[in-house]
Design a protein around this motif. Structure first.
Motif, PDB file in Angstrom:
ATOM      1  N   ASP A   1       0.893  -1.253   0.078  1.00 11.48           N
ATOM      2  CA  ASP A   1       0.163   0.011  -0.089  1.00 11.48           C
ATOM      3  C   ASP A   1       0.841   1.198   0.062  1.00 11.48           C
ATOM      4  O   ASP A   1       0.360   2.313  -0.597  1.00 11.48           O
ATOM      5  CB  ASP A   1      -1.012   0.046   1.211  1.00 11.48           C
ATOM      6  CG  ASP A   1      -1.651  -1.240   1.297  1.00 11.48           C
ATOM      7  OD1 ASP A   1      -2.213  -1.669   0.042  1.00 11.48           O
ATOM      8  OD2 ASP A   1      -2.314  -1.635   2.469  1.00 11.48           O
ATOM      9  N   LEU A   2       2.102   1.001   0.464  1.00 10.85           N
ATOM     10  CA  LEU A   2       2.915   2.329   0.411  1.00 10.85           C
ATOM     11  C   LEU A   2       4.084   2.245  -0.255  1.00 10.85           C
ATOM     12  O   LEU A   2       4.545   3.538  -0.723  1.00 10.85           O
ATOM     13  CB  LEU A   2       3.714   2.232   2.087  1.00 10.85           C
ATOM     14  CG  LEU A   2       2.645   2.167   3.226  1.00 10.85           C
ATOM     15  CD1 LEU A   2       3.426   2.157   4.729  1.00 10.85           C
ATOM     16  CD2 LEU A   2       1.708   3.504   3.327  1.00 10.85           C
ATOM     17  N   ASP A   3       4.427   1.298  -0.974  1.00  6.53           N
ATOM     18  CA  ASP A   3       5.462   1.425  -1.716  1.00  6.53           C
ATOM     19  C   ASP A   3       5.022   0.496  -3.298  1.00  6.53           C
ATOM     20  O   ASP A   3       4.596  -0.579  -3.178  1.00  6.53           O
ATOM     21  CB  ASP A   3       6.818   0.309  -1.298  1.00  6.53           C
ATOM     22  CG  ASP A   3       7.833   0.557  -2.434  1.00  6.53           C
ATOM     23  OD1 ASP A   3       7.878   0.966  -3.185  1.00  6.53           O
ATOM     24  OD2 ASP A   3       9.016   0.012  -1.883  1.00  6.53           O
TER      25      ASP A   3
END
Length: 360
Positions: free
Chosen positions: A49-51
């Motif tokens: 979700d972040l990368d």
């Protein structure tokens, strides 16, 4: 007196618990509910979700699994078409196995496993993992609820990349794997058609003219004097080695039992002519589903199959007396060689075992 009464009212009589200001502010339902709803846990974002690079890696892994599934399905079809059905190969650590069965099992297992593993990895790393809760509502939802559900579905579709936007590689590989894997079952339908050999392998056994009859227990050829009146011996054809990889395939068709009766006790003349001095040789494979019908009752000359109690009269051509068996046990014509051993005069006059051959 009045002051005393007012003072008495202010005193807690011990029946009501003392409440703090915070407790008094709680809703009444929350205060008395021992199993209050704790709510959903705080959502923690995943690495994907972040990368976006991590998301791409997960996408490639899922695509690889679906691609391997497609290749395994193609391998299943090629194995079925190219590997001979009677081939035997040594595969460590399994020993002598059928390469056809081994390859079919491996390729189909890999195809199904990779579809499942790809779907699980996709859902755990790329699909939305945001938990939502909704109170129960009537089955027929109102229009606003329907619109909200559709909106949530569209949002989840976009976030998981299943739509026609992002993650096209996953979508295409998944569709390819799901489209190919049913072909494994379609290919197997070929076995429901006519046999290229017309059922010939099931119609023939190892018995032929001059084949010696071997005692299964001793492994030695049988002589007439080895059998006494009322005895039953289980036997097999000469040349059948228990260590041969075709042993079980051949013994399932060629296994016989020999019984010795008083010549005057034999009711069927053809059975007596096909025997030798009261020694009769029958297939021991039950004509119901192929169990060994070798439970012998000496006084009545009946052979019983232990699976479903089919009973055969060995003194009367092994005809069926009771049970689901469809026809009599096939009889093997026997004689004695110049060396004094019992031998076959040819193969059975009809295929032994269940009555597949009657369907034509």
């Amino acid at each position: 007196m009045s002051s005393q009464i007012e003072s008495h009212d202010d005193v807690n009589d011990g029946k009501q618990p003392v409440r703090t200001a915070d407790e008094a502010a709680l809703p009444a339902t929350r205060e008395h509910d021992p199993l209050a709803d704790p709510g959903l846990p705080v959502h923690r974002p995943r690495v994907q979700d972040l990368d976006e690079r991590a998301a791409k890696r997960s996408e490639r892994v899922v695509t690889l699994l679906f691609t391997v599934s497609m290749l395994a399905t193609v391998g299943f079809i090629l194995s079925y078409a190219l590997i001979p059905i009677d081939a035997i190969t040594y595969i460590w650590p399994f020993g002598n196995v059928s390469p056809l069965n081994f390859s079919l099992g491996m390729t189909l297992g890999i195809a199904l496993f990779c579809i499942g593993a790809g779907a699980v990895h996709w859902s755990r790393t790329l699909m939305s993992d945001q938990e939502t809760a909704q109170e129960r509502h009537p089955i027929e939802a109102p229009v606003p609820v329907k619109e909200a559900v559709l909106q949530d579905f569209r949002q989840g579709t976009e976030e998981s990349g299943i739509g026609f936007g992002r993650r096209k590689m996953i979508r295409n590989s998944m569709f390819g794997a799901l489209a190919l894997v049913p072909l494994s079952g379609v290919v197997l339908l070929r076995d429901l058609g006519p046999s290229p050999e017309g059922g010939a392998p099931l119609r023939r056994t190892m018995w032929e003219e001059g084949t010696l009859i071997i005692n299964e227990n001793t492994g030695q050829p049988l002589r007439p004097e080895d059998m006494v009146i009322g005895s039953l011996v289980q036997a097999m054809p000469e040349g059948l080695d228990v260590h041969d990889h075709h042993f079980h395939e051949e013994i399932a068709k060629a296994a016989v039992m020999l019984v010795r009766l008083e010549p005057e006790d034999i009711k069927d003349q053809q059975s007596a002519d096909w025997g030798y001095e009261g020694i009769l040789c029958y297939s021991k494979i039950c004509t119901h589903i192929g169990c060994p019908a070798t439970l012998y009752e000496q006084q009545t000359h009946h052979a019983l199959c232990p699976c479903h109690q089919s009973t055969f009269d060995l003194a009367d051509g092994a005809r069926v007396l009771f049970g689901p068996a469809g026809h009599a046990l096939p009889q093997l014509r026997i004689t004695v060689t110049e060396d004094g051993y019992l031998a076959a005069m040819g193969d059975f006059d009809e295929p032994p075992g269940p009555s597949f051959w009657e369907r034509g």
